[in-house]
Scaffold this active site. Sequence first.
Site, PDB file in Angstrom:
ATOM      1  N   THR A 132       0.823  -1.209   0.000  1.00 37.43           N
ATOM      2  CA  THR A 132       0.000   0.000   0.000  1.00 37.43           C
ATOM      3  C   THR A 132       0.858   1.261   0.000  1.00 37.43           C
ATOM      4  O   THR A 132       1.993   1.236   0.483  1.00 37.43           O
ATOM      5  CB  THR A 132      -0.892  -0.004   1.263  1.00 37.43           C
ATOM      6  OG1 THR A 132      -1.519   1.267   1.396  1.00 37.43           O
ATOM      7  CG2 THR A 132      -0.095  -0.277   2.532  1.00 37.43           C
ATOM      8  N   ASP A 133       0.280   2.361  -0.478  1.00 31.93           N
ATOM      9  CA  ASP A 133       1.003   3.648  -0.416  1.00 31.93           C
ATOM     10  C   ASP A 133       1.097   4.172   1.019  1.00 31.93           C
ATOM     11  O   ASP A 133       1.877   5.078   1.308  1.00 31.93           O
ATOM     12  CB  ASP A 133       0.345   4.697  -1.329  1.00 31.93           C
ATOM     13  CG  ASP A 133      -1.100   5.025  -0.976  1.00 31.93           C
ATOM     14  OD1 ASP A 133      -1.653   4.413  -0.041  1.00 31.93           O
ATOM     15  OD2 ASP A 133      -1.684   5.911  -1.636  1.00 31.93           O
ATOM     16  N   GLU A 134       0.288   3.580   1.938  1.00 37.36           N
ATOM     17  CA  GLU A 134       0.274   4.098   3.315  1.00 37.36           C
ATOM     18  C   GLU A 134       1.603   3.886   4.037  1.00 37.36           C
ATOM     19  O   GLU A 134       1.858   4.515   5.054  1.00 37.36           O
ATOM     20  CB  GLU A 134      -0.872   3.457   4.118  1.00 37.36           C
ATOM     21  CG  GLU A 134      -2.213   3.795   3.525  1.00 37.36           C
ATOM     22  CD  GLU A 134      -3.408   3.559   4.450  1.00 37.36           C
ATOM     23  OE1 GLU A 134      -3.202   3.333   5.651  1.00 37.36           O
ATOM     24  OE2 GLU A 134      -4.533   3.617   3.945  1.00 37.36           O
ATOM     25  N   TYR A 157      -2.005  -0.580  10.941  1.00 41.31           N
ATOM     26  CA  TYR A 157      -2.137  -1.232   9.626  1.00 41.31           C
ATOM     27  C   TYR A 157      -0.919  -0.938   8.759  1.00 41.31           C
ATOM     28  O   TYR A 157      -0.258  -1.864   8.260  1.00 41.31           O
ATOM     29  CB  TYR A 157      -3.419  -0.765   8.921  1.00 41.31           C
ATOM     30  CG  TYR A 157      -3.426  -1.068   7.421  1.00 41.31           C
ATOM     31  CD1 TYR A 157      -3.477  -2.384   6.966  1.00 41.31           C
ATOM     32  CD2 TYR A 157      -3.344  -0.041   6.481  1.00 41.31           C
ATOM     33  CE1 TYR A 157      -3.461  -2.671   5.604  1.00 41.31           C
ATOM     34  CE2 TYR A 157      -3.334  -0.318   5.118  1.00 41.31           C
ATOM     35  CZ  TYR A 157      -3.392  -1.627   4.685  1.00 41.31           C
ATOM     36  OH  TYR A 157      -3.361  -1.905   3.336  1.00 41.31           O
ATOM     37  N   LYS A 161       2.087  -3.417   7.282  1.00 42.63           N
ATOM     38  CA  LYS A 161       2.379  -3.592   5.845  1.00 42.63           C
ATOM     39  C   LYS A 161       3.841  -3.204   5.572  1.00 42.63           C
ATOM     40  O   LYS A 161       4.540  -3.870   4.798  1.00 42.63           O
ATOM     41  CB  LYS A 161       1.432  -2.744   4.986  1.00 42.63           C
ATOM     42  CG  LYS A 161      -0.017  -3.189   4.980  1.00 42.63           C
ATOM     43  CD  LYS A 161      -0.251  -4.574   4.385  1.00 42.63           C
ATOM     44  CE  LYS A 161      -0.044  -4.648   2.889  1.00 42.63           C
ATOM     45  NZ  LYS A 161      -0.450  -5.972   2.344  1.00 42.63           N
TER      46      LYS A 161
HETATM   47  P1  NAD Z   1      -9.856  -7.200   1.880  1.00 42.66           P
HETATM   48  O1  NAD Z   1      -9.881  -6.926   3.346  1.00 42.66           O
HETATM   49  O2  NAD Z   1     -11.037  -6.896   1.051  1.00 42.66           O
HETATM   50  O3  NAD Z   1      -9.507  -8.742   1.638  1.00 42.66           O
HETATM   51  C1  NAD Z   1      -8.513  -9.406   2.351  1.00 42.66           C
HETATM   52  C2  NAD Z   1      -8.645 -10.903   2.070  1.00 42.66           C
HETATM   53  O4  NAD Z   1      -7.614 -11.584   2.802  1.00 42.66           O
HETATM   54  C3  NAD Z   1      -9.988 -11.496   2.518  1.00 42.66           C
HETATM   55  O5  NAD Z   1     -10.484 -12.374   1.549  1.00 42.66           O
HETATM   56  C4  NAD Z   1      -9.632 -12.243   3.804  1.00 42.66           C
HETATM   57  O6  NAD Z   1     -10.470 -13.375   4.033  1.00 42.66           O
HETATM   58  C5  NAD Z   1      -8.201 -12.668   3.507  1.00 42.66           C
HETATM   59  N1  NAD Z   1      -7.445 -12.865   4.755  1.00 42.66           N
HETATM   60  C6  NAD Z   1      -7.356 -12.016   5.824  1.00 42.66           C
HETATM   61  N2  NAD Z   1      -6.603 -12.578   6.788  1.00 42.66           N
HETATM   62  C7  NAD Z   1      -6.195 -13.793   6.308  1.00 42.66           C
HETATM   63  C8  NAD Z   1      -5.395 -14.821   6.837  1.00 42.66           C
HETATM   64  N3  NAD Z   1      -4.868 -14.746   8.081  1.00 42.66           N
HETATM   65  N4  NAD Z   1      -5.171 -15.916   6.069  1.00 42.66           N
HETATM   66  C9  NAD Z   1      -5.703 -16.029   4.828  1.00 42.66           C
HETATM   67  N5  NAD Z   1      -6.500 -15.085   4.293  1.00 42.66           N
HETATM   68  C10 NAD Z   1      -6.745 -13.977   5.027  1.00 42.66           C
HETATM   69  O7  NAD Z   1      -8.553  -6.451   1.359  1.00 42.66           O
HETATM   70  P2  NAD Z   1      -8.291  -5.689  -0.030  1.00 42.66           P
HETATM   71  O8  NAD Z   1      -8.765  -4.311   0.096  1.00 42.66           O
HETATM   72  O9  NAD Z   1      -8.736  -6.547  -1.129  1.00 42.66           O
HETATM   73  O10 NAD Z   1      -6.693  -5.654  -0.001  1.00 42.66           O
HETATM   74  C11 NAD Z   1      -5.928  -6.725  -0.528  1.00 42.66           C
HETATM   75  C12 NAD Z   1      -4.467  -6.383  -0.410  1.00 42.66           C
HETATM   76  O11 NAD Z   1      -4.182  -5.188  -1.114  1.00 42.66           O
HETATM   77  C13 NAD Z   1      -3.986  -6.165   1.024  1.00 42.66           C
HETATM   78  O12 NAD Z   1      -2.707  -6.703   1.150  1.00 42.66           O
HETATM   79  C14 NAD Z   1      -3.952  -4.651   1.166  1.00 42.66           C
HETATM   80  O13 NAD Z   1      -2.999  -4.260   2.105  1.00 42.66           O
HETATM   81  C15 NAD Z   1      -3.562  -4.238  -0.245  1.00 42.66           C
HETATM   82  N6  NAD Z   1      -4.031  -2.905  -0.678  1.00 42.66           N
HETATM   83  C16 NAD Z   1      -5.342  -2.547  -0.557  1.00 42.66           C
HETATM   84  C17 NAD Z   1      -5.751  -1.320  -1.051  1.00 42.66           C
HETATM   85  C18 NAD Z   1      -7.192  -0.877  -0.979  1.00 42.66           C
HETATM   86  O14 NAD Z   1      -7.498   0.272  -1.315  1.00 42.66           O
HETATM   87  N7  NAD Z   1      -8.127  -1.714  -0.604  1.00 42.66           N
HETATM   88  C19 NAD Z   1      -4.814  -0.443  -1.618  1.00 42.66           C
HETATM   89  C20 NAD Z   1      -3.480  -0.848  -1.701  1.00 42.66           C
HETATM   90  C21 NAD Z   1      -3.088  -2.087  -1.231  1.00 42.66           C
HETATM   91  O1  DAU Z   2      -4.097   4.020   0.421  1.00 44.49           O
HETATM   92  C1  DAU Z   2      -4.333   2.647   0.307  1.00 44.49           C
HETATM   93  C2  DAU Z   2      -5.185   2.179   1.462  1.00 44.49           C
HETATM   94  O2  DAU Z   2      -6.499   2.672   1.214  1.00 44.49           O
HETATM   95  C3  DAU Z   2      -5.215   0.663   1.622  1.00 44.49           C
HETATM   96  O3  DAU Z   2      -3.926   0.216   1.958  1.00 44.49           O
HETATM   97  C4  DAU Z   2      -6.197   0.255   2.728  1.00 44.49           C
HETATM   98  O4  DAU Z   2      -6.281  -1.154   2.782  1.00 44.49           O
HETATM   99  C5  DAU Z   2      -7.554   0.828   2.377  1.00 44.49           C
HETATM  100  O5  DAU Z   2      -8.451   0.542   3.425  1.00 44.49           O
HETATM  101  C6  DAU Z   2      -7.464   2.346   2.178  1.00 44.49           C
HETATM  102  O6  DAU Z   2      -7.189   3.022   3.427  1.00 44.49           O
HETATM  103  P1  DAU Z   2      -7.947   4.362   3.863  1.00 44.49           P
HETATM  104  O7  DAU Z   2      -7.882   4.465   5.322  1.00 44.49           O
HETATM  105  O8  DAU Z   2      -7.481   5.514   3.054  1.00 44.49           O
HETATM  106  O9  DAU Z   2      -9.459   3.976   3.341  1.00 44.49           O
HETATM  107  P2  DAU Z   2     -10.892   4.208   3.994  1.00 44.49           P
HETATM  108  O10 DAU Z   2     -11.900   3.893   2.959  1.00 44.49           O
HETATM  109  O11 DAU Z   2     -11.015   3.567   5.333  1.00 44.49           O
HETATM  110  O12 DAU Z   2     -10.915   5.785   4.234  1.00 44.49           O
HETATM  111  C7  DAU Z   2     -10.761   6.710   3.160  1.00 44.49           C
HETATM  112  C8  DAU Z   2     -10.806   8.110   3.754  1.00 44.49           C
HETATM  113  O13 DAU Z   2     -12.139   8.365   4.240  1.00 44.49           O
HETATM  114  C9  DAU Z   2      -9.887   8.316   4.939  1.00 44.49           C
HETATM  115  O14 DAU Z   2      -9.384   9.649   4.915  1.00 44.49           O
HETATM  116  C10 DAU Z   2     -10.794   8.134   6.159  1.00 44.49           C
HETATM  117  C11 DAU Z   2     -12.122   8.649   5.655  1.00 44.49           C
HETATM  118  N1  DAU Z   2     -13.328   7.999   6.217  1.00 44.49           N
HETATM  119  C12 DAU Z   2     -13.407   6.639   6.210  1.00 44.49           C
HETATM  120  C13 DAU Z   2     -14.485   5.980   6.738  1.00 44.49           C
HETATM  121  C14 DAU Z   2     -14.555   4.474   6.759  1.00 44.49           C
HETATM  122  C15 DAU Z   2     -14.370   8.767   6.722  1.00 44.49           C
HETATM  123  O15 DAU Z   2     -14.314  10.022   6.694  1.00 44.49           O
HETATM  124  N2  DAU Z   2     -15.452   8.115   7.246  1.00 44.49           N
HETATM  125  C16 DAU Z   2     -15.555   6.756   7.297  1.00 44.49           C
HETATM  126  O16 DAU Z   2     -16.578   6.246   7.833  1.00 44.49           O
END
Ligand code: NAD
Ligand code: DAU
Length: 350
Positions: A132-134, A157, A161
Amino acid sequence: MKKRILITGGAGFIGSHVVRLFVTKYPDYEIVNLDALTYAGNLENLTDVATAPNYKFVKIDITDEKAINELFATTQFDGVIHLAAESHVDRSIKDPLAFIRTNIIGTVNLLNAAKEQWSGNYEGKRFYHISTDEVYGSLGEEGMFVETTPYDPRSPYSSSKASSDMLVRAYHHTYGMPVVISNCSNNYGANQFPEKLIPLSINNIKNNRPIPIYGKGENIRDWLWVNDHARAIDVIYHKAANGETYNIGGINEWKNIDLIHKLCEIMDKKLGREPGSSAKLITYVTDRAGHDLRYAIDSSKLKRELGWEPSLQFAEGLEKTVDWYLANEKWLENVTSGEYQNYYQRQYGK
Ligand code: NAD
Ligand code: DAU
């Protein structure tokens, strides 16, 4: 010989799009989807490919070292694409240990099992870690994250990562493991669990519930359509050199409050509501602890070296996303019953 690729976290949001892309685009590959099916994992995300001859699902928790070792002892893999993770920042604030276990220990279990199986014979092998970019921390008003930006993670988180990224690199430098890493910005699209900002807001607007905006809504995120992330993963898996890192982003920065106003406009139109009625649901709530102000990602290396760029404009992508959630009421109902209600109560108080 058929290539066999292990995709972890394939029942989750991004993972399911990656599994679908690989299963349909590469009929000659065997795709093994490993997932523990936590609250975020849902096999309903993959019903369209579940019976494909080149697809197999295994329910394993990556923190279970024995089960991971058994899988690798009985099945040869050419590659691992590792997405399984605890992914929600708010949950990491309430329960950091779950993130340490899955994101750090789970990643090391996979690295060890792959190292053992490949035992130094790395020809044609690849361990691709999705990050992730975080990990880069938080930006002020100026600047963008590049691949060499020093890590400065600030939530449990992002720290978990960042640790896993470091460990993946350590296995490359120490043992010669053929690894690649990518760090992506915020994804949006179909099948995202409604704890994240966009699907949570769609669900609440649909049900006339308050849209919780943390702080003043001034935090900025860069949004990328999930299918474009899956395309980038495909390109990087097949073309990147070992040891490389690529940033992936949408060149699409939005202040949270502006994004929510845009979403409210779309929802009013789709639901046939009076313009301005969804925006009345916007409710400012207590800010997220340690809330990172701004993420912005420079993905020019990926464009320059591997030819990838986002394919979809945000306005179109957001509309498609709303359409998907409105057309998949059953999916939304299933994932918001049960545990979700307890989570919502804990997080938002009602
Ligand atoms: P998600 O939470 O939707 O899915 C995570 C999946 O991993 C689920 O299917 C869950 O069952 C599985 N999982 C969790 N713990 C596990 C364990 N102990 N063993 C096996 N499986 C397990 O997540 P996502 O948003 O699809 O993110 C996927 C990946 O991409 C993550 O590594 C996350 O850090 C990364 N990522 C997410 C975003 C985003 O915006 N969502 C952005 C950048 C990177
Ligand atoms: O940048 C990549 C990341 O983006 C991934 O690594 C994470 O897995 C993914 O969850 C996401 O993280 P964020 O924290 O940025 O996403 P989220 O959707 O939780 O929140 C987006 C923005 O909105 C953040 O500034 C927090 C705000 N927010 C979020 C929620 C859930 C609110 O204001 N209200 C809310 O209820």
